[in-house]
Design an enzyme around this catalytic site. Structure first.
Site, PDB file in Angstrom:
ATOM      1  N   CYS A  42     -37.857 -62.408  43.000  1.00 26.48           N
ATOM      2  CA  CYS A  42     -37.604 -61.581  44.175  1.00 26.48           C
ATOM      3  C   CYS A  42     -37.841 -60.107  43.822  1.00 26.48           C
ATOM      4  O   CYS A  42     -37.607 -59.687  42.693  1.00 26.48           O
ATOM      5  CB  CYS A  42     -36.167 -61.765  44.671  1.00 26.48           C
ATOM      6  N   ASP A  44     -36.098 -57.729  44.670  1.00 23.02           N
ATOM      7  CA  ASP A  44     -34.790 -57.069  44.549  1.00 23.02           C
ATOM      8  C   ASP A  44     -34.663 -56.309  43.223  1.00 23.02           C
ATOM      9  O   ASP A  44     -34.898 -56.877  42.149  1.00 23.02           O
ATOM     10  CB  ASP A  44     -33.682 -58.133  44.654  1.00 23.02           C
ATOM     11  N   ARG A  46     -32.281 -55.506  41.527  1.00 18.16           N
ATOM     12  CA  ARG A  46     -31.214 -55.938  40.614  1.00 18.16           C
ATOM     13  C   ARG A  46     -31.594 -57.165  39.792  1.00 18.16           C
ATOM     14  O   ARG A  46     -30.778 -57.663  39.032  1.00 18.16           O
ATOM     15  CB  ARG A  46     -29.942 -56.227  41.435  1.00 18.16           C
ATOM     16  N   HIS A  98     -32.236 -65.531  43.676  1.00 18.67           N
ATOM     17  CA  HIS A  98     -30.918 -65.028  43.273  1.00 18.67           C
ATOM     18  C   HIS A  98     -29.920 -65.213  44.401  1.00 18.67           C
ATOM     19  O   HIS A  98     -30.297 -65.202  45.581  1.00 18.67           O
ATOM     20  CB  HIS A  98     -30.996 -63.554  42.844  1.00 18.67           C
ATOM     21  N   CYS A 101     -29.228 -62.986  48.096  1.00 20.23           N
ATOM     22  CA  CYS A 101     -30.568 -62.450  48.401  1.00 20.23           C
ATOM     23  C   CYS A 101     -30.647 -61.963  49.854  1.00 20.23           C
ATOM     24  O   CYS A 101     -30.361 -62.710  50.797  1.00 20.23           O
ATOM     25  CB  CYS A 101     -31.622 -63.525  48.149  1.00 20.23           C
TER      26      CYS A 101
HETATM   27 CO    CO Z   1     -33.740 -61.232  47.010  1.00 22.36          CO
END
Ligand code: CO
Length: 211
Positions: A42, A44, A46, A98, A101
């Site tokens: 992803c 993302d 993090r 994750h 998400c």
């Molecule tokens: Co995500």
């Protein structure tokens, strides 16, 4: 100092430290990349592939998009996959989602995210529909989204197995092994939820017999 300038400062410090620890470091990496892993994760911020797996530059070939989707018309993803499998000959392809998400959560709402995002999130809604009974039975919305994160990586791994790129590599090289993982933002732990060894048979509708 501007926020972005901090990145450039930190970069200099990092490069200095790497050379101090290992004077040949960049010289060696500049000439060779032999990663064993392709990571489809992803976007993302993090979930950085190398940090959470303790790997170094040169060890993981990476593609990231919103909610780690494998869409068979995505030229970007398929260029990465083709190169990783046929040139780098990676031994493992990891789809890593994750928990928590944002893409997964957004796809579970009936909100209009406008044209492009709707188009992308639609693929996650299609996963939800496949597992509707199981997911609807989970009353806690967060737990439902987390389960959808797991089912989503499973579906994306299966999308990989449906491609001729993967099936040809399975037939002639007996690699790569496919993995579906879900990373926990709250504890930093990766949960392996699904895998497919090279040569696994799938729905014959998607199997090519003249590779
Ligand atoms: Co995500």
């Amino acid at each position: 100092m501007q926020a972005y300038e901090k990145l450039l400062e930190a970069n200099k410090l990092w490069a200095d430290k790497m050379v101090q620890d290992d004077p040949e470091y960049f010289e060696r990496l500049a000439h060779l990349q032999t990663p064993q892993f392709l990571w489809i994760g992803c976007s993302d911020s993090r979930v950085p592939a190398d940090k959470i797996t303790g790997t170094q530059p040169g060890e993981i070939f990476v593609h990231r998009n919103v909610a780690n989707l494998v869409i068979h018309t995505d030229v970007n993803l398929f260029s990465v996959l083709d190169y990783a499998v046929n040139q780098l000959k990676v031994k493992h392809v990891i789809v890593c989602g994750h928990y928590g998400c944002g893409g997964i959560k957004a796809a579970m709402t009936d909100h209009d995210y406008k044209y492009i995002l709707n188009m992308w999130l639609r693929n996650i809604k299609d996963v939800y529909r496949l597992y509707r009974e199981e997911l609807d039975a989970i009353t806690n919305i967060e737990a439902r989204a987390d389960r959808l994160s797991e089912l989503n990586v499973k579906e994306q791994v299966m999308h990989l197995a449906k491609t001729s790129v993967i099936q040809r590599a399975w037939k002639y090289n007996n690699i790569p092994h496919l993995h579906g993982w879900v990373y926990g933002l709250k504890d930093g732990i990766i949960n392996p939820v699904f895998e497919m060894a090279a040569g696994t048979h799938i729905d014959s509708l998607y199997e090519y017999d003249d590779l």
